[in-house]
Design an enzyme around this catalytic site. Structure first.
Site, PDB file in Angstrom:
ATOM      1  N   TYR A  96       0.842  -1.186   0.000  1.00 49.13           N
ATOM      2  CA  TYR A  96       0.000   0.000   0.000  1.00 49.13           C
ATOM      3  C   TYR A  96       0.880   1.239   0.000  1.00 49.13           C
ATOM      4  O   TYR A  96       2.034   1.213   0.426  1.00 49.13           O
ATOM      5  CB  TYR A  96      -0.970   0.003   1.188  1.00 49.13           C
ATOM      6  CG  TYR A  96      -0.513   0.786   2.396  1.00 49.13           C
ATOM      7  CD1 TYR A  96      -0.787   2.154   2.506  1.00 49.13           C
ATOM      8  CD2 TYR A  96       0.183   0.171   3.427  1.00 49.13           C
ATOM      9  CE1 TYR A  96      -0.364   2.870   3.607  1.00 49.13           C
ATOM     10  CE2 TYR A  96       0.597   0.884   4.531  1.00 49.13           C
ATOM     11  CZ  TYR A  96       0.320   2.246   4.619  1.00 49.13           C
ATOM     12  OH  TYR A  96       0.743   2.955   5.706  1.00 49.13           O
ATOM     13  N   PHE A 188      -2.873   0.718  12.649  1.00 47.29           N
ATOM     14  CA  PHE A 188      -2.857  -0.575  11.964  1.00 47.29           C
ATOM     15  C   PHE A 188      -1.444  -0.967  11.541  1.00 47.29           C
ATOM     16  O   PHE A 188      -1.002  -2.099  11.757  1.00 47.29           O
ATOM     17  CB  PHE A 188      -3.776  -0.505  10.742  1.00 47.29           C
ATOM     18  CG  PHE A 188      -3.741  -1.717   9.859  1.00 47.29           C
ATOM     19  CD1 PHE A 188      -4.592  -2.791  10.089  1.00 47.29           C
ATOM     20  CD2 PHE A 188      -2.857  -1.793   8.785  1.00 47.29           C
ATOM     21  CE1 PHE A 188      -4.566  -3.914   9.262  1.00 47.29           C
ATOM     22  CE2 PHE A 188      -2.815  -2.899   7.960  1.00 47.29           C
ATOM     23  CZ  PHE A 188      -3.676  -3.964   8.209  1.00 47.29           C
ATOM     24  N   ASP A 189      -0.700  -0.035  10.944  1.00 51.02           N
ATOM     25  CA  ASP A 189       0.667  -0.324  10.472  1.00 51.02           C
ATOM     26  C   ASP A 189       1.563  -0.785  11.613  1.00 51.02           C
ATOM     27  O   ASP A 189       2.251  -1.803  11.522  1.00 51.02           O
ATOM     28  CB  ASP A 189       1.299   0.933   9.867  1.00 51.02           C
ATOM     29  CG  ASP A 189       0.519   1.498   8.710  1.00 51.02           C
ATOM     30  OD1 ASP A 189      -0.700   1.654   8.846  1.00 51.02           O
ATOM     31  OD2 ASP A 189       1.136   1.794   7.681  1.00 51.02           O
ATOM     32  N   THR A 190       1.558   0.011  12.692  1.00 53.31           N
ATOM     33  CA  THR A 190       2.416  -0.305  13.830  1.00 53.31           C
ATOM     34  C   THR A 190       2.072  -1.662  14.422  1.00 53.31           C
ATOM     35  O   THR A 190       2.959  -2.480  14.708  1.00 53.31           O
ATOM     36  CB  THR A 190       2.282   0.774  14.918  1.00 53.31           C
ATOM     37  OG1 THR A 190       2.640   2.049  14.373  1.00 53.31           O
ATOM     38  CG2 THR A 190       3.176   0.468  16.104  1.00 53.31           C
TER      39      THR A 190
END
Length: 438
Positions: A96, A188-190
């Protein structure tokens, strides 16, 4: 839409981005068509837009069939959008990027190449590594570095940049980890990266050229508060054993923190025993030095000597790290952890002497022991999550990988889709209530 599954699916999560969407997607599609050696698909994930974003996304999907598709989700949330698209994707590698394309697109191939070759499991762009070229304001730079330092100190993160909107993951790893990720927004990424490290996966980092979007509409305060809540939730879940992560890579081949296989029940008693002995040694040394030095100097000397011994003992007995490899780094980090104790104990002494100019030795010792106990809690968190953490297992930014021309047609080793996914249409709408696609 092509009937052949793409090697890479690139998701662009958008919400109220009607002004920039068309330009960015056409630029990305043109780059993939002319300069990217792998088969790829761009998916616009409109999550809860209230402007004309969805209409623009539909037009792009119609104008670029086989290259771009559009998916609409009723509710907002970047994490929710990535979770939905990645979970249903038929691609080998899932990526993404932010709609503003702040990252130079030439970093895309270095991002996905180690995943397609099977060398790594997750790849992230980093603006904080040597070799990165970044143009952004001082405020965002400080916030970014502070946040990533917090992740190292609290969750033992080994990756350098959790927030760069430029990431990729192998589909087989995503299928294992996505059900464990609870956040639906910016954290969300972390959360995904922390779980990937805990699972023993190899995270590859790519230094990127990054130009910050001056027109970014991200609410920094709300995002920061959400991230802090996420750090507390994940840290608490891991510490209490409520969040369990499967081991997905062989032990010793990942960047997981040293001693990560030994849980809190193993580490804490040993740390406490060593702490009691260190505190006793600290008190004796303080009283010894206090006979000929001032309170602050005696405290500094006593703490420094016991910190070296404490770090060495915990390295071997609590966290199971043996040998000389990394010993100097561990001692250096241990001294940084010692600085937290110095601040607490020195502050406590200063407050005591401000309240009572000539306190007794016994009073000084009681105050120092209490402050040292508080410092011990901080030191344990730093020891467990940072001091004895291994270097990133994804390799250094200077690692080289197989030439790009060798990538088309490459299969992921030992990976196959368990069942054929239904062919997607250029425009999909995901109903948040029923989960159906129409």
């Amino acid at each position: 839409m092509s009937e052949v599954s793409p090697q890479v699916e690139i998701v662009i999560p958008v919400r109220n981005e009607e002004r920039d969407l068309a330009t960015s997607v056409r630029r990305l599609a043109g780059y993939l068509r002319s300069a990217f050696p792998c088969t790829a698909r761009v998916t616009i994930a409109d999550n809860g837009s209230t402007d004309g974003t969805w209409a623009v996304a539909q037009s792009l999907a119609a104008a670029l069939p086989g290259e771009v598709r559009a998916v609409h989700l009723d509710l907002p949330g970047r994490g929710r959008a990535l979770q939905a698209i990645w979970s249903a994707s038929d691609a080998e590698v899932l990526a993404y990027m932010d709609v503003d394309l702040s990252t130079d697109l030439n970093a895309l191939l270095p991002l996905v190449a180690p995943l397609l070759s099977g060398h790594s499991d997750v790849a992230i762009g980093t603006r904080l590594a040597r070799g990165s070229r970044v143009v952004r304001g001082a405020k965002r730079e400080v916030i970014s570095r502070g946040y990533n330092l917090l992740l190292r100190a609290t969750l033992g993160a080994g990756f350098s940049d959790a927030q760069c909107g430029f990431k990729a993951i192998r589909a087989d790893a995503a299928r294992e980890l996505l059900p464990l990720v609870a956040d639906t927004s910016w954290f969300f990424d972390t959360e995904l990266l922390v779980l990937a490290e805990r699972a023993g996966l190899r995270i590859h980092e790519v230094p990127v050229d990054w130009i910050d979007d001056a027109d970014s509409r991200v609410d920094i305060v709300a995002t920061a508060l959400g991230d802090l809540r996420g750090v507390c939730r994940v840290g608490w879940g891991l510490a209490r054993g409520r969040l369990t992560v499967p081991v997905l890579r062989e032990a010793g081949l990942s960047g997981a923190p040293a001693g990560a296989g030994r849980g809190l029940a193993w580490q804490l008693p040993r740390f406490l025993v060593i702490g009691v002995l260190s505190t006793a040694a600290y008190v004796l040394l303080y009283l010894l030095f206090r006979g000929f030095a001032g309170a602050q100097a005696a405290n500094l000397a006593a703490l420094l000597l016991t910190a070296v011994g404490n770090t060495a003992a915990n390295r071997r007995l609590t966290f199971g790290v043996r040998g000389r490899a990394g010993a100097a780094r561990h001692q250096f980090r241990g001294l940084i952890a010692f600085a937290a104790g110095l601040v607490l104990t020195s502050g406590a002494l200063a407050m005591l002497h401000a309240a009572s100019p000539s306190p007794g030795r016994g009073t000084e010792v009681l105050v120092l022991v209490a402050a040292n106990l508080a410092a011990t809690l901080v030191r344990f968190a730093l020891y467990r999550n940072w001091v004895f953490g291994s270097p990133r297992g994804g390799g250094t930014p200077s690692e080289t990988f197989p030439p790009a021309t060798a990538l088309p047609g490459t299969a992921l080793p030992g990976t196959a889709l368990s069942e054929a996914l239904p062919e997607t249409t250029p425009v999909d709408v995901i109903n948040e209530t029923t989960g159906s696609t129409r």
